[in-house]
Design a protein around this motif. Structure first.
Motif, PDB file in Angstrom:
ATOM      1  N   LYS A   1      -7.787  32.671  34.851  1.00  0.00           N
ATOM      2  CA  LYS A   1      -9.086  32.713  34.178  1.00  0.00           C
ATOM      3  C   LYS A   1      -9.743  31.332  34.126  1.00  0.00           C
ATOM      4  O   LYS A   1     -10.970  31.223  34.124  1.00  0.00           O
ATOM      5  CB  LYS A   1      -8.919  33.237  32.744  1.00  0.00           C
ATOM      6  CG  LYS A   1      -8.669  34.727  32.638  1.00  0.00           C
ATOM      7  CD  LYS A   1      -8.533  35.125  31.173  1.00  0.00           C
ATOM      8  CE  LYS A   1      -8.172  36.595  31.016  1.00  0.00           C
ATOM      9  NZ  LYS A   1      -7.972  36.950  29.583  1.00  0.00           N
ATOM     10  N   SER A   2      -8.914  30.294  34.073  1.00  0.00           N
ATOM     11  CA  SER A   2      -9.416  28.931  33.899  1.00  0.00           C
ATOM     12  C   SER A   2      -9.601  28.181  35.209  1.00  0.00           C
ATOM     13  O   SER A   2      -9.914  26.994  35.205  1.00  0.00           O
ATOM     14  CB  SER A   2      -8.433  28.134  33.023  1.00  0.00           C
ATOM     15  OG  SER A   2      -8.158  28.792  31.806  1.00  0.00           O
ATOM     16  N   LYS A   3      -9.437  28.838  36.339  1.00  0.00           N
ATOM     17  CA  LYS A   3      -9.236  28.123  37.610  1.00  0.00           C
ATOM     18  C   LYS A   3     -10.466  27.398  38.151  1.00  0.00           C
ATOM     19  O   LYS A   3     -10.334  26.510  39.001  1.00  0.00           O
ATOM     20  CB  LYS A   3      -8.697  29.081  38.665  1.00  0.00           C
ATOM     21  CG  LYS A   3      -9.679  30.111  39.168  1.00  0.00           C
ATOM     22  CD  LYS A   3      -9.013  30.922  40.288  1.00  0.00           C
ATOM     23  CE  LYS A   3      -9.987  31.851  40.969  1.00  0.00           C
ATOM     24  NZ  LYS A   3      -9.395  32.494  42.133  1.00  0.00           N
ATOM     25  N   LYS A   4     -11.679  27.772  37.754  1.00  0.00           N
ATOM     26  CA  LYS A   4     -12.899  27.116  38.258  1.00  0.00           C
ATOM     27  C   LYS A   4     -12.883  27.130  39.785  1.00  0.00           C
ATOM     28  O   LYS A   4     -12.798  28.180  40.399  1.00  0.00           O
ATOM     29  CB  LYS A   4     -12.995  25.696  37.683  1.00  0.00           C
ATOM     30  CG  LYS A   4     -13.048  25.645  36.163  1.00  0.00           C
ATOM     31  CD  LYS A   4     -13.080  24.233  35.640  1.00  0.00           C
ATOM     32  CE  LYS A   4     -13.044  24.209  34.121  1.00  0.00           C
ATOM     33  NZ  LYS A   4     -12.983  22.827  33.587  1.00  0.00           N
ATOM     34  N   ASP A   5     -12.938  25.933  40.412  1.00  0.00           N
ATOM     35  CA  ASP A   5     -12.948  25.850  41.875  1.00  0.00           C
ATOM     36  C   ASP A   5     -11.557  25.611  42.456  1.00  0.00           C
ATOM     37  O   ASP A   5     -11.407  25.452  43.671  1.00  0.00           O
ATOM     38  CB  ASP A   5     -13.869  24.718  42.333  1.00  0.00           C
ATOM     39  CG  ASP A   5     -15.332  24.998  41.986  1.00  0.00           C
ATOM     40  OD1 ASP A   5     -15.725  26.182  42.019  1.00  0.00           O
ATOM     41  OD2 ASP A   5     -16.064  24.047  41.663  1.00  0.00           O
ATOM     42  N   THR A   6     -10.560  25.570  41.607  1.00  0.00           N
ATOM     43  CA  THR A   6      -9.185  25.316  42.062  1.00  0.00           C
ATOM     44  C   THR A   6      -8.517  26.628  42.485  1.00  0.00           C
ATOM     45  O   THR A   6      -8.582  27.617  41.769  1.00  0.00           O
ATOM     46  CB  THR A   6      -8.359  24.665  40.939  1.00  0.00           C
ATOM     47  OG1 THR A   6      -8.950  23.403  40.600  1.00  0.00           O
ATOM     48  CG2 THR A   6      -6.919  24.441  41.379  1.00  0.00           C
ATOM     49  N   LYS A   7      -7.883  26.614  43.657  1.00  0.00           N
ATOM     50  CA  LYS A   7      -7.130  27.784  44.111  1.00  0.00           C
ATOM     51  C   LYS A   7      -5.809  27.862  43.350  1.00  0.00           C
ATOM     52  O   LYS A   7      -5.133  26.841  43.173  1.00  0.00           O
ATOM     53  CB  LYS A   7      -6.849  27.689  45.611  1.00  0.00           C
ATOM     54  CG  LYS A   7      -8.086  27.682  46.485  1.00  0.00           C
ATOM     55  CD  LYS A   7      -7.693  27.495  47.939  1.00  0.00           C
ATOM     56  CE  LYS A   7      -8.906  27.344  48.832  1.00  0.00           C
ATOM     57  NZ  LYS A   7      -8.506  27.052  50.245  1.00  0.00           N
TER      58      LYS A   7
ATOM     59  N   ILE B   1      -6.564  21.533  36.928  1.00  0.00           N
ATOM     60  CA  ILE B   1      -7.771  22.323  37.200  1.00  0.00           C
ATOM     61  C   ILE B   1      -9.000  21.559  36.728  1.00  0.00           C
ATOM     62  O   ILE B   1     -10.014  21.462  37.436  1.00  0.00           O
ATOM     63  CB  ILE B   1      -7.679  23.699  36.517  1.00  0.00           C
ATOM     64  CG1 ILE B   1      -6.626  24.562  37.210  1.00  0.00           C
ATOM     65  CG2 ILE B   1      -9.045  24.401  36.533  1.00  0.00           C
ATOM     66  CD1 ILE B   1      -6.285  25.836  36.459  1.00  0.00           C
ATOM     67  N   ASP B   2      -8.930  21.012  35.510  1.00  0.00           N
ATOM     68  CA  ASP B   2     -10.041  20.234  34.970  1.00  0.00           C
ATOM     69  C   ASP B   2     -10.311  18.988  35.814  1.00  0.00           C
ATOM     70  O   ASP B   2     -11.461  18.560  35.945  1.00  0.00           O
ATOM     71  CB  ASP B   2      -9.757  19.827  33.521  1.00  0.00           C
ATOM     72  CG  ASP B   2      -9.759  21.011  32.568  1.00  0.00           C
ATOM     73  OD1 ASP B   2     -10.347  22.054  32.923  1.00  0.00           O
ATOM     74  OD2 ASP B   2      -9.156  20.903  31.479  1.00  0.00           O
TER      75      ASP B   2
ATOM     76  N   GLY C   1      -9.956  18.878  38.999  1.00  0.00           N
ATOM     77  CA  GLY C   1     -10.644  19.332  40.201  1.00  0.00           C
ATOM     78  C   GLY C   1      -9.817  19.287  41.466  1.00  0.00           C
ATOM     79  O   GLY C   1     -10.380  19.210  42.563  1.00  0.00           O
TER      80      GLY C   1
END
Length: 306
Positions: free
Chosen positions: A49-55, A17-18, A20
């Motif tokens: 909760k940590s997903k940011k722009d990741t599906k 996730i980090d 990207g």
């Protein structure tokens, strides 16, 4: 072109996730198989909760029998309460439960070997299945022919990792141990090799709670052929039986390839291939992609199959 990665474990999921990556998929115990990243429901909530722009996709790819349907229904209801981005499934019981209980999450059909032509797509779309994983036994001409006719369907192919061959509900290794060698050694959840007497090349055999799975002993790797797959919507790295280091570095290599896909020079391809070779001692093959015998299976660690 998007990149989907199967993490090696929970912490690897957070690292991806980090990094990207576009998507990752994780599984929960008793509902997924052939998957490194099996997490608890609490861990799944933390990943979301940590997903940011990741599906975040949830893998529900086991086959289910009638006594398991109630637990499966409860499971699907629970994960659909989370802001996940889709469910990857194999058994049509999943789709039917989603329909009957009015659960609205994108469905991705991965039957491993069955999606081989675009004539199937109307059926999938009518049943709210908007993405499918193509069989690995297709060559580049067939993949692009399907891509040209996909209409509203999104298509995905595996581009890295061990290639799945077959699955049996029987626990074949345990059976063999108990009836043939009478050993006390637990052969389940271990990466073992099996070879027929008439063949030189081995296969990987792996037994888990869902049964027995067989894979190629070489890694599928299409890093040098991405420019021929521009019409494919999603490419997938399958980390099963690989570690976190292999997974994160393979993801970096393919992300670099996607970024430069329109200027995919011979020198860049060579650089990326060399980076792939440093990740493990496994042989990397294009599988059926070129339908050329020397590219199907390497018997030994040599450049040419004979």
């Amino acid at each position: 072109m998007e990149l989907l990665v199967n993490p090696a474990n929970y912490s690897n999921a957070i690292d991806l996730i980090d990094l990207g990556v576009n998507s990752i998929y994780v599984g929960l115990k008793e509902f997924s198989t052939r998957n490194n990243c099996v997490v608890s429901f609490e861990e799944l909530k933390e990943i979301v909760k940590s997903k940011k722009d990741t599906k975040i996709l949830v893998l529900v790819n086991r086959f289910f029998f009638e006594p398991e349907i109630e637990a499966l229904t409860t499971h699907l209801k629970e994960i659909c309460r989370l802001p996940i981005d889709g469910i990857v499934f194999n058994d049509y019981a999943v789709q039917q439960i989603m329909f009957e209980h009015n659960l609205h999450k994108p469905l991705i059909y991965n039957s491993e070997t069955l999606v081989t032509n675009y004539e199937q797509f109307d059926f999938y779309l009518e049943n709210n299945i908007n993405e499918v994983s193509l069989a690995r036994e297709l060559n580049v001409r067939e993949i692009n022919e399907i891509a040209n006719k996909k209409n509203k369907m999104r298509i995905e192919i595996q581009v890295a990792g061990y290639a799945f061959v077959m699955h049996s509900r029987w626990k074949l290794l345990t059976n063999f141990k108990n009836t043939q060698i009478n050993s006390q050694v637990d052969l389940s959840k271990r990466k073992l090799l099996i070879r027929e007497q008439t063949r030189k090349e081995p296969l990987i055999i792996y037994e888990d709670d869902s049964g027995t799975n067989i894979f190629t002993a070489y890694n599928l790797c299409l890093i040098d052929k991405l420019s021929e797959l521009k019409q494919v919507d999603v490419i997938r790295i399958d980390s099963f039986l690989h570690d976190a280091n292999w997974t994160i570095n393979m993801a970096k290599i393919f992300m670099k390839a996607i970024k430069n896909i329109d200027n995919y020079s011979a020198s860049m391809i060579e650089q990326l291939q060399n980076e792939v070779k440093t990740l493990s001692n496994d042989i990397n093959s294009r599988g059926f992609f070129l339908m050329d015998k020397k590219d199907l299976i390497y018997l030994l660690k040599e450049d040419v199959y004979e």
